[in-house]
Design an enzyme around this catalytic site. Structure first.
Site, mmCIF file in Angstrom:
data_model
loop_
_atom_site.group_PDB
_atom_site.id
_atom_site.type_symbol
_atom_site.label_atom_id
_atom_site.label_comp_id
_atom_site.label_asym_id
_atom_site.label_seq_id
_atom_site.Cartn_x
_atom_site.Cartn_y
_atom_site.Cartn_z
ATOM 1 N N HIS A 1 0.861 -1.201 0.000
ATOM 2 C CA HIS A 1 0.000 0.000 0.000
ATOM 3 C C HIS A 1 0.879 1.225 0.000
ATOM 4 C CE1 HIS A 1 -2.986 -2.694 1.133
ATOM 5 N NE2 HIS A 1 -3.663 -1.952 1.954
ATOM 6 N N LYS B 1 -13.291 4.853 7.241
ATOM 7 C CA LYS B 1 -13.639 5.860 6.232
ATOM 8 C C LYS B 1 -15.152 5.923 6.033
ATOM 9 C CE LYS B 1 -12.562 5.360 1.758
ATOM 10 N NZ LYS B 1 -13.686 5.762 0.894
#
Length: 883
Positions: free
Chosen positions: A138, A546
């Site tokens: 990532h 999120k």
């Protein structure tokens, strides 16, 4: 503690001076004076001098375009050097991390003193210990590999300088080398010019193994064995290696079209090639060391020459030739050559383990235990930890890709459209096909490119030597059919064993439904027969945060885990929870010890599997000594969590958490999803759009090229808010919910939860960490420089909310200031702020210039663009995390 601060500060100061000398030599006195002036103004501004703060802003706003890059680089490089000094001091003789192995001994002593725990129970828990660290790309790690090598050597020089018996000549030589390294770093471009490919990312992972883990793991196991012997008089078995490493680099194709079946095959072969390379080095040492002649009949037989004077060496030379022939074959395959497999090709760990272990047993039997327990034992442990694959890989793919592939097959076969079927019909079809002996796909069928890619990936998994693929992870898993579909595709590809298939539950709704999905699966007889009593489930931290904010997400994660633990326990299934944590708080990151002890009771019985992401890999495993420290910390926490589990939360606490979750989620979504001005504010107040230009990793920043916050990946979402120091995803909604519950009259209960419930106290600790890194005046400055005046009220509202949230957390924690119980971290943040603040101010200025240029329709100024990228890297170094 003070001794540690002063030692660290003196190293920081020394490295700063060396950097200053380098800048002066490279660019002249004027630039160095400019940098020094900015540093002094920043220090004074931090101490509360408003006049100097204004002067700092004006100085940075008035830099010429030619001055931008040198100033940005000076502060960014200084933060890299500060991080090195801090990393060294965590493992230096008087540092925090150096005490971790001793802390392990203290944990053992504490466990021994528990009246309801026998030594046998502790040793049994130790024997079943399992820790799997999954390295992911990532890549929030934005520092180039070439710079990392230089920084590692700086660390090594600091270690040498700590020796008290250095002669003046030796001291001068080390200082000379430090000057060279600082100069090399300064004259090296710190920003990658191109995005790394998935293969580049995998090579970065192999470099971590080679430079740190290869030495660190055997050293950790030696220390662990010594502590266990000291505490219990018990020697760990030779094959006891509770640590394994897996990687997502080259296997994670979720939202990354650059990771194809061919790439995964290539990375698997490259990983095996690297393993042969590293084991050849070990074998070379063993050939040199094992010159003895006395041995057992088993060794004589194995060496194949009854007259051999040095039988151990004969065996090592045979292994060397087997490794070399395997390496040559893999090198040819990597070049695309079609080769006949050599008869002695290494494909299984046993091929290495058995000859080495036979030699080990022989040395022990012949009274040479001291030799057996040297390099040979280290190599045996490496075979268990890394083995022929070096690092295993996970394959990760999104659930809809499997659904679409099977739908294409059912349409071709005239069975209808699988996608439109009910869940019950999907399950019935999948179980029927899983039980069928005939293939699912006809030979003459030509699948679409997308479906072919899914099927080819399953074939790569089937071709790989058993044990090379650790698990198949299904992202955005929502139903039992999502799991059964993958098992069917793997069966179709020719996999004839139960490869672990892990559903990943990552949104708030999916976490809430996770237990229902797994209960249905465990009620299917065929499925129960397949998994043989073992199940892995992955819990997503970043996407749930999120989606709903940190407070609601962390409570949903806790409840999902708790329910899954109880369901699997009832069904007699060993559950391994796989934690998809990030390095930052908004993505589930927390100090390892606190995070593990705050999970539901029983969550670590099946071992710990956790992602280690981006820059956190370097901070936690970048050096062998740091690796030992990190693994010791994990080991102690897992043992403690299993043997002294936290109490079940009280009913009233659960009620309060439900209320906190609901209030925080409503506020978070009220801003992020429903406030009409939020997305325009986010886009202008942060460098979100500019981040897309940074060659961070092989994966696109968005799942879909268009769309709002919901289409943005969790990493750029966090990264953007970290840059402007509002840190919004890591706190929005949480403090307001705490304030609301206090106003409802529950302050006493919140204080009790903070005192007596590790889950809750860890949440508050994580909030304090975020608040310590957030900065109101800098966030306001970004608004003034970058945001349209019509959006200023929203920015002020968010900053006021942050201020009020900080007060709420301090009230519950009964502290006068943030991080009161972790002064070392508070000191570390304070030390960095002096250097991070100018980078933030400069970044806002650069964003302003860049956007004005774009608005005027002009060509971007390369000096501004490059300096902007450097400030982004520098702030990331200052915050010690990106996304």
């Amino acid at each position: 503690m003070n001794e540690q601060y002063s030692a660290m500060r003196s190293n920081v100061s020394m490295l700063g001076k060396l950097l200053g000398d380098t800048i002066k030599d490279a660019l002249g006195e004027n630039i160095l004076d400019r940098v020094e002036t900015i540093r002094k103004l920043s220090k004074s501004s931090r101490a509360g001098n408003d006049a100097h703060r204004q002067e700092l802003l004006s100085t940075l706003q008035n830099l010429s375009n030619d001055e931008l890059l040198p100033v940005a680089r000076a502060f960014s490089q200084f933060l890299n050097l500060t991080n090195v000094a801090e990393q060294y001091h965590t493992i230096s003789p008087n540092g925090e991390g150096a005490k971790n192995p001793e802390l392990l001994l203290q944990t053992f002593q504490r466990l021994k003193q528990q009246p309801n725990l026998t030594e046998a129970a502790v040793c049994e828990a130790l024997g079943s210990l399992s820790l799997e660290l999954v390295l992911t790309a990532h890549p929030t790690e934005i520092t180039r590999r070439t710079l990392i090598h230089k920084l590692v050597e700086v660390n090594s020089c600091l270690k040498q300088l700590d020796h008290n018996d250095l002669s003046d000549y030796e001291h001068a030589q080390i200082m000379r080398r430090l000057r060279q390294l600082v100069a090399q770093a300064w004259h090296t471009d710190e920003i990658r010019k191109y995005r790394p490919s998935p293969v580049d990312e995998a090579k970065w992972g192999f470099a971590v193994v080679e430079n740190s883990l290869w030495e660190g793991v055997p050293q950790f196991l030696r220390e662990l064995n010594e502590q266990v012997e000291a505490a219990f008089g018990y020697t760990l078995p030779v094959d006891f290696v509770p640590v394994q490493f897996t990687s997502w680099m080259g296997g994670d194709r979720d939202g990354n079209p650059n990771v194809t079946a061919d790439i995964t095959r290539h990375v698997l072969q490259l990983s095996r090639w690297k393993a042969t390379d590293l084991f050849l080095r070990d074998i070379a040492v063993l050939i040199s060391e094992l010159s003895m002649s006395e041995c057992t009949p088993e060794v004589r037989e194995l060496c194949g020459n009854p007259e051999a004077l040095e039988p151990y060496r004969e065996i090592m030379k045979n292994l060397r030739s087997q490794l070399m022939s395997t390496q040559a074959y893999l090198a040819g395959r990597l070049k695309g050559e079609r080769l006949t497999r050599p008869a002695n090709l290494l494909i299984a760990n046993e091929q290495l383990w058995e000859p080495l272990y036979t030699c080990y047993q022989s040395l022990q039997a012949c009274g040479m235990g001291i030799i057996a327990n040297g390099q040979l034992l280290d190599t045996l442990r490496r075979v268990k930890c890394f083995g022929v694959p070096l690092v295993r890989i996970d394959i990760r793919q999104e659930s809809t890709r499997h659904t679409e592939a099977i739908a294409e097959i059912t349409r071709y076969l005239g069975l209808g459209d699988y996608e439109s079927w009910s869940e019950a019909d999907k399950q019935a079809f999948l179980i029927r096909e899983l039980n069928s002996k005939r293939p699912l796909t006809p030979r003459q069928w030509e699948p679409s490119a997308d479906t072919k890619e899914v099927l080819d990936t399953c074939r790569v998994a089937a071709e790989a030597p058993k044990g090379s693929i650790a698990a198949y992870v299904i992202s955005m898993a929502k139903t039992p059919s999502d799991v059964l579909a993958v098992h069917l595709l793997l069966k179709e590809a020719g996999i004839d064993y139960a490869m672990p298939v892990a559903p990943l539950f990552e949104t708030l709704d999916d976490l809430n439904n996770a237990n229902g999905v797994m209960s249905q699966l465990l009620n299917i007889d065929w499925y129960r027969g397949l998994i043989q009593g073992k199940q892995m489930v992955m819990i997503g931290y970043s996407d749930s945060a999120k989606d709903a904010g940190v407070m609601a997400a962390s409570w949903a994660q806790y409840q999902a885990q708790d329910a899954l633990i109880k369901t699997c326990e009832k069904a007699g299934i060993t559950l391994t929870l796989f934690h998809g944590r990030g390095g930052s708080i908004g993505r589930g990151g927390a100090p390892a010890h606190a995070a593990l002890l705050s999970q539901p009771p029983g969550s670590l019985k099946g071992g710990l599997r956790v992602t280690e992401q981006g820059e956190m890999i370097r901070f936690k495993y970048g050096l062998p000594e740091v690796t030992i420290s990190s693994l010791s910390l994990y080991t102690g926490a897992i043992l403690e969590a299993n043997l002294l589990p936290p109490p079940e939360p009280k009913t009233e606490w659960i009620g309060i958490m439900e209320r906190l979750s609901a209030v925080s989620c409503k506020m978070y979504r009220g801003y992020v999803r429903e406030h009409a001005e939020f997305v325009p504010y986010f886009r202008s107040a942060t460098p979100e759009q500019e981040l897309a230009k940074l060659p961070l990793g092989s994966r696109p920043a968005k799942r879909r090229p268009t769309g709002g916050v919901e289409s943005l990946r969790a990493i750029p979402w966090i990264f953007a808010w970290t840059q402007n120091r509002l840190m919004l995803p890591a706190w929005l909604g949480a403090g307001a919910a705490l304030q609301q519950v206090m106003e409802d009259g529950h302050q006493d209960q919140l204080e009790a939860m903070c005192r007596d419930w590790p889950f809750f106290s860890t949440r508050l600790g994580m909030l304090e960490m975020v608040f310590s890194k957030a900065d109101l005046w800098l966030a306001e400055y970004y608004d003034q420089r970058l945001v349209d005046k019509s959006l200023w009220p929203l920015g002020k509202q968010l900053r006021d909310q942050l201020e009020s949230d900080i007060k709420a957390v301090l009230t519950i924690a009964n502290d006068a200031h943030l991080m009161a119980d972790q002064p070392w971290i508070a000191e570390s943040i304070a030390l960095r702020n002096v250097y991070t603040d100018p980078l933030n101010v400069l970044q806002a200025e650069l964003l302003h210039r860049s956007r004005q240029q774009e608005k005027a329709g002009g060509e971007p100024d390369a000096r501004v663009e490059q300096a902007l990228m450097v400030t982004i890297a520098g702030v990331a170094a200052g915050m010690r995390n990106t996304g």
